[in-house]
Design a protein around this motif. Structure first.
Motif, PDB file in Angstrom:
ATOM      1  N   LEU A  85       0.953  -1.318  -0.333  1.00  0.00           N
ATOM      2  CA  LEU A  85       0.054  -0.106   0.013  1.00  0.00           C
ATOM      3  C   LEU A  85       1.387   1.303  -0.109  1.00  0.00           C
ATOM      4  CD1 LEU A  85      -2.648  -1.001   2.123  1.00  0.00           C
ATOM      5  CD2 LEU A  85      -3.196  -0.740   0.021  1.00  0.00           C
ATOM      6  N   GLY A  86       1.985   1.346   0.606  1.00  0.00           N
ATOM      7  CA  GLY A  86       2.579   2.304   0.529  1.00  0.00           C
ATOM      8  C   GLY A  86       2.443   3.743   1.743  1.00  0.00           C
ATOM      9  N   SER A  87       3.375   4.737   0.909  1.00  0.00           N
ATOM     10  CA  SER A  87       2.105   6.064   1.333  1.00  0.00           C
ATOM     11  C   SER A  87       0.589   6.725   1.194  1.00  0.00           C
ATOM     12  CB  SER A  87       2.868   7.064   1.195  1.00  0.00           C
ATOM     13  OG  SER A  87       2.292   8.379   1.468  1.00  0.00           O
ATOM     14  N   ALA A  88      -0.323   6.549   2.172  1.00  0.00           N
ATOM     15  CA  ALA A  88      -2.009   7.130   1.235  1.00  0.00           C
ATOM     16  C   ALA A  88      -1.490   8.241   0.482  1.00  0.00           C
ATOM     17  CB  ALA A  88      -1.813   7.218   2.774  1.00  0.00           C
ATOM     18  N   THR A  89       0.092   8.248  -0.267  1.00  0.00           N
ATOM     19  CA  THR A  89       0.061   9.745  -0.534  1.00  0.00           C
ATOM     20  C   THR A  89       0.582   9.904  -1.570  1.00  0.00           C
ATOM     21  OG1 THR A  89       2.027  10.670   0.140  1.00  0.00           O
ATOM     22  CG2 THR A  89      -0.023  11.544   1.744  1.00  0.00           C
ATOM     23  N   ASP A  90       0.870   8.468  -2.164  1.00  0.00           N
ATOM     24  CA  ASP A  90       1.585   8.338  -3.015  1.00  0.00           C
ATOM     25  C   ASP A  90       0.754   7.878  -3.938  1.00  0.00           C
ATOM     26  OD1 ASP A  90       3.152   7.391  -5.515  1.00  0.00           O
ATOM     27  OD2 ASP A  90       4.549   5.334  -4.348  1.00  0.00           O
ATOM     28  N   THR A  91       0.019   8.448  -5.586  1.00  0.00           N
ATOM     29  CA  THR A  91      -0.486   8.136  -6.509  1.00  0.00           C
ATOM     30  C   THR A  91      -0.331   7.891  -7.584  1.00  0.00           C
ATOM     31  OG1 THR A  91       0.020  10.282  -7.119  1.00  0.00           O
ATOM     32  CG2 THR A  91      -1.573  10.419  -5.622  1.00  0.00           C
ATOM     33  N   ALA A  92       0.817   7.069  -7.491  1.00  0.00           N
ATOM     34  CA  ALA A  92       1.458   6.032  -8.957  1.00  0.00           C
ATOM     35  C   ALA A  92       0.612   4.904  -8.942  1.00  0.00           C
ATOM     36  CB  ALA A  92       2.421   5.611  -8.115  1.00  0.00           C
ATOM     37  N   PRO A  93      -0.503   4.219 -10.098  1.00  0.00           N
ATOM     38  CA  PRO A  93      -1.148   3.273 -10.017  1.00  0.00           C
ATOM     39  C   PRO A  93      -0.586   1.872  -9.311  1.00  0.00           C
ATOM     40  CG  PRO A  93      -1.144   4.737 -11.593  1.00  0.00           C
ATOM     41  CD  PRO A  93       0.484   5.188 -11.565  1.00  0.00           C
ATOM     42  N   ARG A  94      -0.835   1.790  -8.789  1.00  0.00           N
ATOM     43  CA  ARG A  94      -0.252   0.509  -8.196  1.00  0.00           C
ATOM     44  C   ARG A  94      -1.502  -1.273  -7.512  1.00  0.00           C
ATOM     45  NH1 ARG A  94       2.119   1.414  -3.597  1.00  0.00           N
ATOM     46  NH2 ARG A  94       1.995   3.820  -4.694  1.00  0.00           N
ATOM     47  N   ILE A  95      -1.150  -2.195  -8.475  1.00  0.00           N
ATOM     48  CA  ILE A  95      -2.542  -3.758  -8.466  1.00  0.00           C
ATOM     49  C   ILE A  95      -1.765  -3.899  -7.330  1.00  0.00           C
ATOM     50  CG2 ILE A  95      -2.393  -5.691  -9.168  1.00  0.00           C
ATOM     51  CD1 ILE A  95      -2.543  -4.053 -12.390  1.00  0.00           C
ATOM     52  N   ILE A  96      -2.787  -4.783  -6.433  1.00  0.00           N
ATOM     53  CA  ILE A  96      -2.478  -5.129  -5.091  1.00  0.00           C
ATOM     54  C   ILE A  96      -2.901  -6.310  -5.381  1.00  0.00           C
ATOM     55  CG2 ILE A  96      -2.111  -5.583  -2.481  1.00  0.00           C
ATOM     56  CD1 ILE A  96      -1.791  -2.502  -2.261  1.00  0.00           C
ATOM     57  N   LYS A  97      -2.443  -7.773  -5.404  1.00  0.00           N
ATOM     58  CA  LYS A  97      -3.061  -8.940  -5.480  1.00  0.00           C
ATOM     59  C   LYS A  97      -3.058  -9.716  -3.829  1.00  0.00           C
ATOM     60  CE  LYS A  97      -1.275  -9.406 -10.159  1.00  0.00           C
ATOM     61  NZ  LYS A  97      -0.400 -10.067 -11.251  1.00  0.00           N
ATOM     62  N   VAL A  98      -4.074  -9.590  -3.456  1.00  0.00           N
ATOM     63  CA  VAL A  98      -4.247 -11.193  -2.342  1.00  0.00           C
ATOM     64  C   VAL A  98      -4.749 -12.205  -2.681  1.00  0.00           C
ATOM     65  CG1 VAL A  98      -5.871 -10.791   0.395  1.00  0.00           C
ATOM     66  CG2 VAL A  98      -5.605  -8.557  -1.639  1.00  0.00           C
ATOM     67  N   LYS A  99      -3.661 -13.206  -2.225  1.00  0.00           N
ATOM     68  CA  LYS A  99      -3.392 -13.624  -1.968  1.00  0.00           C
ATOM     69  C   LYS A  99      -3.407 -14.726  -0.830  1.00  0.00           C
ATOM     70  CE  LYS A  99      -0.737 -17.975  -3.695  1.00  0.00           C
ATOM     71  NZ  LYS A  99       0.634 -18.279  -4.382  1.00  0.00           N
ATOM     72  N   GLY A 100      -4.682 -15.389  -0.871  1.00  0.00           N
ATOM     73  CA  GLY A 100      -4.941 -16.318   0.579  1.00  0.00           C
ATOM     74  C   GLY A 100      -5.322 -14.754   1.701  1.00  0.00           C
ATOM     75  N   THR A 101      -5.771 -15.226   3.444  1.00  0.00           N
ATOM     76  CA  THR A 101      -6.398 -14.705   3.764  1.00  0.00           C
ATOM     77  C   THR A 101      -5.483 -14.160   4.874  1.00  0.00           C
ATOM     78  OG1 THR A 101      -8.707 -16.277   4.426  1.00  0.00           O
ATOM     79  CG2 THR A 101      -7.875 -14.978   6.041  1.00  0.00           C
TER      80      THR A 101
END
Length: 447
Positions: A85-101
């Motif tokens: 997630l990084g910084s809440a102020t970083d607006t660079a597009p990002r994809i986070i794939k959540v694997k498992g719980t």
């Protein structure tokens, strides 16, 4: 609508198809990307389709679809999620794939963290808190203050630092198919940012270890908790799709009582507050929860925002707020409400329109048990509007607004000041919703 330049660039690298099966599963709500090599749908780059609810308005909702390799992550632990997630102020597009719980109540090393761990060093104990603010001694005219309230707040702050995940702008958080992807005990906080997608995730056990006693809340006081599974605060262009929300495994029936009131450790499932705007909530499953969705945090929210579309969601075992709406223009269509009591969760109402909210509720389906009252499906404060049409109760077209108004002293207004136009996927008959939504909603059905 989705960003045209991005969609053109995708075409140059991949084959784009929308199959009949994908549409049936609700995938047709976005751009379907077929990987030319693997032959599988790329969920992570999907964007919200044009005219699919309020979140498609203006520039649309694309989330992290333009993310480069450096901003594409696969995460399986709390620590990995925080880093991605990084910084809440970083607006660079990002994809986070959540694997498992992902268990939010763990430390950076993956060790389980308990309520006792959060309380350690703060001076808080429940027994001391109960003794300090017993209404028979402390009274009922003011909120708790003093040493134990400060200690409770400090312990709650420690928990929040561990379980609240701030989502930056231009982000897609998507569960990896086939991995039981989700977050247990945590809260995704989408605050004062634009362009976020949350899909294919199961949210469960979002619990506050340290509810606050408020003797002024209602006639008898209430215990109030702090965390929603997903919360939007001042957020814009958000698409929440194919997620599942539940209190399990700790249901409200297991909650204790203090001062004669339920010690409520759950807050909202998906709340849209603080002038959030341009939101589409589609094909989610909401089960076993009390105060499920709040749209607008107070009756004094400013006008012109809180524009939300809710479609093709399943609500089952929901006590109230499905949703509670304030101020905004809210379109509720093609949802399935099963208001039979489930796991001890008995419905008080489904839709509440108050504070001059302008709700259009059309082509929804309610399953009402024998003896259930249609007049109790809606609620309001006398200032909100619900324009209803095509709604079914147990398969029969029913004017649910008229039924409510016939029994209510504070009647709902029946006209609204807007007409929905962003209605892609609207089914003009609700009769098949109980069947079709049974297999096409919630986490885990996207492949």
């Amino acid at each position: 609508m989705a960003a045209p330049s991005h969609r053109r660039s995708l075409r140059s690298r991949r084959v784009l198809v929308i199959t009949a099966a994908a549409v049936a599963a609700g995938v047709g709500a976005g751009v379907v990307v077929l990987n030319a090599n693997a032959g599988t749908v790329d969920l992570y780059h999907q964007t919200l389709a044009a005219k699919d609810g309020w979140a498609s308005s203006g520039a649309g909702t694309t989330g992290g679809a333009k993310a480069d390799a450096a901003h594409t992550f696969t995460v399986s632990t709390r620590a990995e999620l925080v880093k991605a997630l990084g910084s809440a102020t970083d607006t660079a597009p990002r994809i986070i794939k959540v694997k498992g719980t992902i268990d939010a109540n763990t430390n950076d090393a993956g060790k389980k963290v308990t309520c006792a761990d959060y309380a350690a060093g703060t001076g808080y104990s429940l027994s001391s808190y109960l003794k300090a603010y017993d209404p028979a001694v402390y009274g009922r005219s003011k909120l708790p203050s003093g040493a134990q309230e400060k200690a409770r707040a400090a312990a709650q702050t420690k928990q929040a630092k561990n379980i609240v995940f701030r989502v930056p702008a231009n982000t897609s958080v998507v569960g990896v198919p086939g991995t039981a992807a989700g977050i247990s005990g945590g809260m995704l906080q989408i605050q004062n940012v634009d362009n976020v997608i949350v899909r294919n995730l199961s949210f469960a056990a979002t619990e506050d270890c340290f509810p606050q006693w408020d003797p002024t809340d209602g006639e008898d006081g209430n215990w109030n908790s702090a965390y929603d599974s997903v919360t939007l605060r001042g957020a814009t262009h958000v698409w929440a799709d194919h997620n599942s929300f539940t209190d399990a495994p700790h249901l409200d029936s297991a909650n204790r009582k203090y001062y004669g009131r339920e010690y409520q450790i759950h807050d909202g499932a998906l709340d849209i507050t603080k002038s959030s705007d341009l939101v589409t909530v589609s094909r989610n499953r909401f089960t076993d929860h009390d105060k499920t969705m709040l749209i607008g945090s107070s009756d004094s929210e400013p006008a012109g925002r809180l524009r939300v579309s809710l479609h093709h969601n399943v609500w089952k075992g929901i006590v109230q707020r499905a949703p509670l709406t304030r101020v905004g223009q809210v379109h509720i269509y093609n949802n399935y409400y099963d208001v039979t009591t489930l796991d001890g969760y008995a419905t008080q109402y489904s839709i509440n329109s108050r504070a001059k909210a302008q709700v259009v509720a059309e082509d929804n389906y309610w399953k009402v048990p024998v003896g259930g009252k249609v007049a109790r499906l809606l609620s309001g404060d006398g200032t909100g509007s619900v324009k209803g049409s095509g709604n079914l109760v147990n398969g029969t077209v029913t004017d649910v607004v008229a039924a409510y108004n016939a029994a209510a002293s504070k009647k709902l207004k029946t006209t609204v000041n807007w007409t929905p136009t962003l209605t892609s996927g609207l089914e003009t008959s609700a009769k098949n919703l109980p069947t079709t939504l049974a297999t096409t909603t919630g986490a885990g059905v996207l492949k």
